[in-house]
Design a protein around this motif. Structure first.
Motif, mmCIF file in Angstrom:
data_model
loop_
_atom_site.group_PDB
_atom_site.id
_atom_site.type_symbol
_atom_site.label_atom_id
_atom_site.label_comp_id
_atom_site.label_asym_id
_atom_site.label_seq_id
_atom_site.Cartn_x
_atom_site.Cartn_y
_atom_site.Cartn_z
ATOM 1 N N PRO A 177 -1.458 -1.977 -14.009
ATOM 2 C CA PRO A 177 -2.017 -0.618 -13.994
ATOM 3 C C PRO A 177 -1.038 0.385 -13.375
ATOM 4 C CG PRO A 177 -3.185 -2.062 -12.446
ATOM 5 C CD PRO A 177 -2.239 -2.930 -13.200
ATOM 6 N N LEU A 178 -0.048 -0.114 -12.636
ATOM 7 C CA LEU A 178 0.933 0.785 -12.018
ATOM 8 C C LEU A 178 2.201 0.870 -12.876
ATOM 9 C CD1 LEU A 178 0.418 -0.689 -8.445
ATOM 10 C CD2 LEU A 178 -0.491 1.478 -9.300
ATOM 11 N N GLY A 179 2.184 0.210 -14.009
ATOM 12 C CA GLY A 179 3.331 0.271 -14.923
ATOM 13 C C GLY A 179 4.560 -0.452 -14.396
ATOM 14 N N LYS A 180 4.346 -1.431 -13.509
ATOM 15 C CA LYS A 180 5.470 -2.147 -12.876
ATOM 16 C C LYS A 180 5.598 -3.562 -13.434
ATOM 17 C CE LYS A 180 5.805 1.025 -9.506
ATOM 18 N NZ LYS A 180 6.914 1.649 -8.885
ATOM 19 N N THR A 181 6.674 -4.217 -13.021
ATOM 20 C CA THR A 181 6.890 -5.611 -13.413
ATOM 21 C C THR A 181 7.204 -6.417 -12.158
ATOM 22 O OG1 THR A 181 7.883 -4.786 -15.436
ATOM 23 C CG2 THR A 181 8.225 -7.116 -14.971
ATOM 24 N N TYR A 182 6.595 -7.598 -12.059
ATOM 25 C CA TYR A 182 6.871 -8.480 -10.923
ATOM 26 C C TYR A 182 8.220 -9.161 -11.149
ATOM 27 C CZ TYR A 182 6.285 -12.150 -7.460
ATOM 28 O OH TYR A 182 6.453 -12.975 -6.389
ATOM 29 N N PRO A 183 9.099 -9.353 -10.201
ATOM 30 C CA PRO A 183 8.927 -9.053 -8.771
ATOM 31 C C PRO A 183 9.478 -7.682 -8.342
ATOM 32 C CG PRO A 183 10.855 -10.469 -9.080
ATOM 33 C CD PRO A 183 10.293 -10.201 -10.456
ATOM 34 N N SER A 184 10.066 -6.937 -9.300
ATOM 35 C CA SER A 184 10.659 -5.665 -8.849
ATOM 36 C C SER A 184 9.578 -4.687 -8.365
ATOM 37 C CB SER A 184 11.504 -5.044 -9.969
ATOM 38 O OG SER A 184 10.672 -4.764 -11.065
ATOM 39 N N CYS A 185 8.328 -4.948 -8.696
ATOM 40 C CA CYS A 185 7.213 -4.082 -8.258
ATOM 41 C C CYS A 185 7.033 -4.150 -6.737
ATOM 42 C CB CYS A 185 5.923 -4.524 -8.921
ATOM 43 S SG CYS A 185 5.434 -6.203 -8.451
ATOM 44 N N ALA A 186 7.565 -5.217 -6.114
ATOM 45 C CA ALA A 186 7.377 -5.453 -4.672
ATOM 46 C C ALA A 186 5.881 -5.505 -4.317
ATOM 47 C CB ALA A 186 8.104 -4.391 -3.835
ATOM 48 N N ASP A 191 -0.096 -2.763 -1.563
ATOM 49 C CA ASP A 191 0.072 -1.539 -0.763
ATOM 50 C C ASP A 191 -0.930 -0.454 -1.176
ATOM 51 O OD1 ASP A 191 2.111 -2.811 0.553
ATOM 52 O OD2 ASP A 191 3.667 -2.040 -0.809
ATOM 53 N N GLU A 192 -1.373 -0.538 -2.440
ATOM 54 C CA GLU A 192 -2.369 0.437 -2.907
ATOM 55 C C GLU A 192 -3.698 0.270 -2.174
ATOM 56 O OE1 GLU A 192 -2.131 3.065 -5.020
ATOM 57 O OE2 GLU A 192 0.039 2.688 -5.000
ATOM 58 N N VAL A 193 -3.970 -0.938 -1.691
ATOM 59 C CA VAL A 193 -5.201 -1.140 -0.907
ATOM 60 C C VAL A 193 -5.065 -0.364 0.400
ATOM 61 C CG1 VAL A 193 -6.713 -2.816 0.228
ATOM 62 C CG2 VAL A 193 -5.594 -3.421 -1.940
ATOM 63 N N GLU A 194 -3.869 -0.438 0.995
ATOM 64 C CA GLU A 194 -3.656 0.316 2.241
ATOM 65 C C GLU A 194 -3.762 1.819 1.963
ATOM 66 O OE1 GLU A 194 -0.007 -0.421 4.435
ATOM 67 O OE2 GLU A 194 -1.080 0.270 6.236
ATOM 68 N N ALA A 195 -3.200 2.232 0.829
ATOM 69 C CA ALA A 195 -3.273 3.663 0.485
ATOM 70 C C ALA A 195 -4.742 4.084 0.356
ATOM 71 C CB ALA A 195 -2.508 3.924 -0.811
ATOM 72 N N ALA A 196 -5.568 3.214 -0.215
ATOM 73 C CA ALA A 196 -6.999 3.541 -0.377
ATOM 74 C C ALA A 196 -7.680 3.635 0.998
ATOM 75 C CB ALA A 196 -7.686 2.488 -1.243
ATOM 76 N N ILE A 197 -7.285 2.740 1.904
ATOM 77 C CA ILE A 197 -7.860 2.783 3.266
ATOM 78 C C ILE A 197 -7.477 4.106 3.938
ATOM 79 C CG2 ILE A 197 -7.752 1.730 5.587
ATOM 80 C CD1 ILE A 197 -7.369 -1.009 4.205
ATOM 81 N N LEU A 198 -6.207 4.474 3.785
ATOM 82 C CA LEU A 198 -5.736 5.700 4.441
ATOM 83 C C LEU A 198 -6.409 6.941 3.844
ATOM 84 C CD1 LEU A 198 -1.941 4.786 4.809
ATOM 85 C CD2 LEU A 198 -3.690 4.887 6.619
ATOM 86 N N PRO A 224 0.199 -12.153 -7.506
ATOM 87 C CA PRO A 224 1.466 -12.686 -6.982
ATOM 88 C C PRO A 224 1.220 -13.319 -5.610
ATOM 89 C CG PRO A 224 1.713 -10.381 -7.668
ATOM 90 C CD PRO A 224 0.250 -10.689 -7.719
ATOM 91 N N ASP A 225 2.064 -14.294 -5.244
ATOM 92 C CA ASP A 225 1.860 -15.042 -3.993
ATOM 93 C C ASP A 225 1.848 -14.153 -2.752
ATOM 94 O OD1 ASP A 225 1.490 -17.486 -5.142
ATOM 95 O OD2 ASP A 225 3.603 -18.073 -5.013
ATOM 96 N N GLU A 226 2.523 -13.021 -2.821
ATOM 97 C CA GLU A 226 2.596 -12.150 -1.634
ATOM 98 C C GLU A 226 1.302 -11.374 -1.404
ATOM 99 O OE1 GLU A 226 4.583 -12.254 -4.204
ATOM 100 O OE2 GLU A 226 6.695 -11.990 -3.686
#
Ligand code: PLP
Length: 443
Positions: A177-186, A191-198, A224-226
């Motif tokens: 949904p963020l238009g990224k590819t693993y693993p370069s998406c990091a 981190d979007e969960v943290e952004a939602a909390i903030l 992803p495992d991370e």
């Protein structure tokens, strides 16, 4: 059961469609009244983990019913105490020691939402009430559980009753949904969960709820495992409780006892259902850390029960199902047979309309697309998933329908852990024929 009677007595009667009339079940098989054998490749709704027809579970259930037909949930019964001890000593991630039983998954999630709110209230943090969920998720069908879930089809029309709660993106790498590819998406989705909390204001957030591996909404979304370790760290840093909804993934389904065990994460609350009794009794559970329940206890409060919570016979059935899983080493078997199922399903990728095959353990999904190059789905009005399920039954296989846009057509597989190699081969062959025949009917 005649067909006309089955049609007439369905709650919502569908012209031209007759509910499947099953006379009996055994192992990984359903037998219709006419004697057709249907391979239960999804264990119903990914429930029948120990397979159908286990006489010892039926006997344990019946014996307990004879002893005590019904008791108030807070009463202590030997069957409940035994089950709690087994869960805490042998099954749950270390630290999850408080156990509350309900009658199913939705009730358990609902109870967990009340527990996190009660926890913050009792701990003097009345401002914390928001629960952050994720897109393309499912946590149940009561109004509170629909509100924290991201299943747009099941929410549709009920929105006026559903409070607006923040949502984070799904871990849907195949269509990020963020238009990224693993693993370069990091692993930006974490981190979007943290952004939602903030964005919500950390002091207003009570909890984050997520399925360790997405269930049938978009189909077996493996993060992803991370992802989970980072999610746990983010929640801890912001004083937000982490709820792992393991109604579908729990009790061995993904090849470990719980989904979170893949990453060594211990959530604050964990929710079980389905596999807890393998379908032999309606039961769900909320498991929590001592620190979650301690302020509630100190404030002299209780968790209001449902009338059928911790039903003695359900406890006895669950205890016997867990014994079977242990005795037959079925969690390890889910891992090994899961790899074989994954390999067999991957062969379907040769089909022009099979876009993705994904999963872990014995939870798998096949996503169908109209165009593999663009990943464009079939038109919604084609109702492809429905047609694949119907064609599957004609081919002698039951598969569970899933899929919510943009994962429009998804078939979810979750056979009993006792599935044989020969039956896995049948799943591959019969599902392929069902897809073939459903797609052919579109033209
Ligand atoms: C992750 C998850 N949570 C909650 C539920 C709801 O459980 P139930 O249908 O037992 O109410 C489900 C059901 O599929 C589920 O998969």
């Amino acid at each position: 059961m005649d067909a006309e009677r089955a049609r007439r007595l369905a709650f919502v009667a569908r012209p031209g469609s007759t509910p499947l009339r099953i006379a009996r079940t055994e192992g990984a098989w359903l037998y219709t009244e006419e004697g057709q054998a249907i391979l239960d490749a999804s264990g119903g709704a990914i429930v029948a983990n120990v397979g159908h027809g286990r006489r010892e579970v039926a006997e344990a259930y019946a014996r307990e019913l004879e002893r005590a037909s019904y008791l108030l949930p807070p009463f202590a019964t030997e069957s409940r105490l035994r089950l709690v001890e087994r869960l805490v000593q042998r099954w749950l991630p270390a630290g999850l020691t408080r156990v509350a039983f309900t009658s199913g998954g939705s009730e358990s999630v609902d109870a967990a939402l009340r527990i996190v709110r009660a926890h913050h209230l009792a701990a003097g943090r009345p401002g914390r009430w928001k629960v952050i969920g994720r897109d393309l998720s499912y946590h149940g069908t009561t109004l509170a559980t629909l509100a924290v879930g991201g299943h747009t089809k099941r929410r549709a029309g009920f929105e006026p009753w559903l409070p607006e709660l923040p949502k984070a993106p799904a871990c849907y790498c195949w269509r990020c949904p963020l238009g990224k590819t693993y693993p370069s998406c990091a692993v930006q989705c974490a981190d979007e969960v943290e952004a939602a909390i903030l964005r919500a204001g950390p002091d207003t957030v009570a909890a984050v709820i997520a399925e360790p591996i997405g269930g049938s909404t978009a189909g077996a979304l493996v993060p992803p495992d991370e992802y989970w370790p980072r999610l746990a760290e983010i929640c801890r840093r912001h004083g937000v409780l982490l709820i792992a909804d393991e109604v579908m993934t729990g009790f061995g389904r993904t090849g470990k006892k719980f989904g979170v065990d893949h990453w060594g994460v211990i959530p604050d609350l964990l929710i079980g259902g389905k596999g807890l009794t393998g379908g032999y009794a309606p039961m769900g559970a909320v498991f929590a850390r001592e620190e979650v329940v301690a302020p509630i206890a100190a404030a002299g409060q209780e968790l209001m029960f449902f009338t059928y919570s911790a039903h003695p016979a359900s406890c006895a059935a669950a205890d016997r199902v867990l014994q079977i899983l242990e005795r037959e080493a079925l969690v390890a078997r889910a891992a090994t047979m899961g790899e074989k199922l994954g390999k067999r399903l991957s062969r379907l990728l040769a089909h022009p309309n099979v876009g993705d095959v994904r999963g872990r353990g014995l939870l798998w999904a096949v996503e169908l697309v109209a165009d593999k190059a663009t990943r464009a789905p079939f038109e919604a009005r084609a109702r492809l998933t429905e047609k694949v399920v119907a064609a599957g039954i004609a081919q002698g296989i039951f598969v569970y329908p899933g899929g919510v846009d943009p994962a429009r057509d998804v078939i979810t597989l979750g056979p009993p852990f006792t599935i044989s190699e020969q039956e896995i081969e049948m799943i591959g062959e019969r599902l392929e024929r069902a897809i073939e025949s459903a797609v052919a009917r579109l033209h």
